[in-house]
Enzyme design. Structure first.
Site, PDB file in Angstrom:
ATOM      1  N   GLY A 339       0.829  -1.207   0.000  1.00  0.00           N
ATOM      2  CA  GLY A 339       0.000   0.000   0.000  1.00  0.00           C
ATOM      3  C   GLY A 339       0.865   1.259   0.000  1.00  0.00           C
ATOM      4  N   GLY A 340       0.403   2.277   0.725  1.00  0.00           N
ATOM      5  CA  GLY A 340       1.134   3.553   0.765  1.00  0.00           C
ATOM      6  C   GLY A 340       2.539   3.396   1.305  1.00  0.00           C
ATOM      7  CD  GLU A 363      25.116  -9.058 -19.328  1.00  0.00           C
ATOM      8  OE1 GLU A 363      24.934 -10.210 -19.758  1.00  0.00           O
ATOM      9  OE2 GLU A 363      25.917  -8.777 -18.417  1.00  0.00           O
TER      10      GLU A 363
END
Ligand SMILES: Cc1cc2nc3c(=O)[nH]c(=O)nc-3n(C[C@H](O)[C@H](O)[C@H](O)COP(=O)(O)OP(=O)(O)OC[C@H]3O[C@@H](n4cnc5c(N)ncnc54)[C@H](O)[C@@H]3O)c2cc1C
Length: 380
Positions: A339-340, A363
């Site tokens: 979440g936050g 690469e």
């Protein structure tokens, strides 16, 4: 085909994991924050032979098989992706071509210091106007006495800031419309080799990636690797092996994302329950776990085929393509599950998100990997 690790491979994984969790994980945070490479950590890794993973024992290497090699890169990257990048590039595209294309004298001169980590190596193919198409590189090599004069600009050199030896790819002057290329072992101490400032990277910030320029840099013919005109062959064969290292690195990042996602989902409570009890979160975890396991099998399959005639190029491209896209997806999901808080530095997932992305680029980009695979399918 080997699906389960041997006893020795299981022991290697346990040993590396213990070291990586104790020493490399704490250094990862600091390296990411400061953008500085940790020499002290590299020295500890040198003592454990991480700079000579596939190099023979008599040169100070660990003499590992390709699957054990992948396991070490995976476990190191799981804890510290910038250090995983350092050893994947050093072992995979600097030490490996020296062993494969070097003559006895070159191996005698360069291998031991590289295998012990005293001399860190780079692979300098990319230039400002030559990325996905290395055949357009502009660095030139002119015959001069009993050596060559190199001129040109290399960019995005992983390990550049700390390297003592550099594999420089150059076009041979006077090779006409049908251009030919060669590769040279160039010591950082040579006159005419200059290193530019470290790149400000989005992820892998602790790796000293920088440009390297060559201004009338003279190298003796003894430093020509693999013979005149064989540069592209060296580059392409080396990248086939190197991509397995990037696949293993991606796998380590993806596994780290799954580890922290499982932990957080089991602890975080919303609506009076842990979020792991929600079907939406379980689906995310199940999808990532499935992709990680599939990436692991494909990476080890490619590692098992490393160096075999034919087929290995497509497998290493598939392994790199699949594992890098898995790492990016696993890191996206890890941020989502947090979440936050996933969007802050309180948890490592925002670093994993930034570190994972470049695995789809270096690469050979994912688009280039798909080209390699398609060419193999179509027999071209
Ligand atoms: C952190 C970092 C470390 C690196 N380390 C090294 C190193 O140690 N040594 C080294 O030599 N290089 C290194 N590189 C360079 C890297 O390998 C190149 O960035 C990569 O190969 C892509 O080249 P480019 O950036 O010039 O992109 P471009 O080749 O310009 O590509 C731009 C876009 O066009 C797409 N594209 C190009 N050609 C085609 C095509 N034919 N079909 C479809 N799509 C195409 C690409 O996939 C990409 O999406 C590093 C790069 C980074 C970011």
């Amino acid at each position: 085909m080997q699906l389960d690790p041997t006893m020795k491979q299981a022991v290697i994984r346990r040993t590396v994991r213990r070291f990586a969790q104790h020493r490399l994980a704490p250094a990862a945070v600091e390296m990411d924050t400061t953008g500085l490479f940790s020499v002290e950590t590299a020295e500890q890794m040198g003592g454990l032979q991480y700079f000579g993973l596939e190099a023979p024992d008599e040169y100070g290497g660990a003499g590992l098989d390709p699957i054990s090699y992948a396991i070490v890169i995976e476990e190191v990257s799981r804890a510290n992706a910038a250090m995983g990048l350092c050893i994947a590039v050093h072992n995979g595209v600097a030490v490996y071509p020296l062993i494969n294309f070097g003559n006895e004298e070159q191996i005698g001169r360069f291998l031991r210091p590289m295998a012990t980590g005293e001399s860190i190596g780079t692979f300098c193919l990319t230039e400002p106007n030559a990325g996905s198409d290395p055949s357009s590189l502009e660095t030139s090599a002119d015959r001069s006495g009993n050596g060559y004069l190199l001129n040109g600009n290399k960019v995005f050199v992983t390990n550049g800031g700390i390297s003592k030896i550099n594999l420089i790819f150059a076009a041979m002057s006077g090779s006409g419309t049908k251009r030919t290329f060669s590769v040279f072992l160039v010591e950082s101490s040579r006159d005419g080799l200059r290193k530019g400032p470290q790149e400000e990277l989005m992820g892998m910030r602790g790796n000293p990636v920088c440009p390297i320029s060559l201004h009338d840099c003279w190298v003796p013919e003894e430093n020509l690797l693999g013979g005149e005109g064989r540069g592209l062959k060296v580059a392409l064969e080396t990248l086939n092996g190197g991509r397995i290292g990037i696949a293993a690195q991606s796998l380590g990042i993806a596994q780290a994302c799954l580890d922290v996602s499982l932990k957080y989902a089991g602890e975080r409570r919303q609506f009076g329950r842990t979020i792991s009890s929600f079907g939406a979160i379980q689906n995310m975890l199940a999808d990532v776990a499935t992709r990680v396991e599939a990436a692991r099998l494909l990476t080890y399959r490619a590692a098992g085929l490393k160096g075999s005639p034919g087929g290995s190029a497509a497998y290493s491209a598939m392994a790199k393509l699949n594992a890098s896209e898995t790492a990016v997806e696993a890191s996206r999901v890890a941020v989502q599950i947090h979440g936050g808080y996933g969007y802050t530095k309180a948890y490592p997932v925002e670093r994993y998100y930034r570190d994972a992305k470049v695995c789809e680029i270096y690469e050979g980009t994912s688009e280039v990997q798909r080209m390699v695979i398609a060419r193999s399918l179509l027999g071209r």
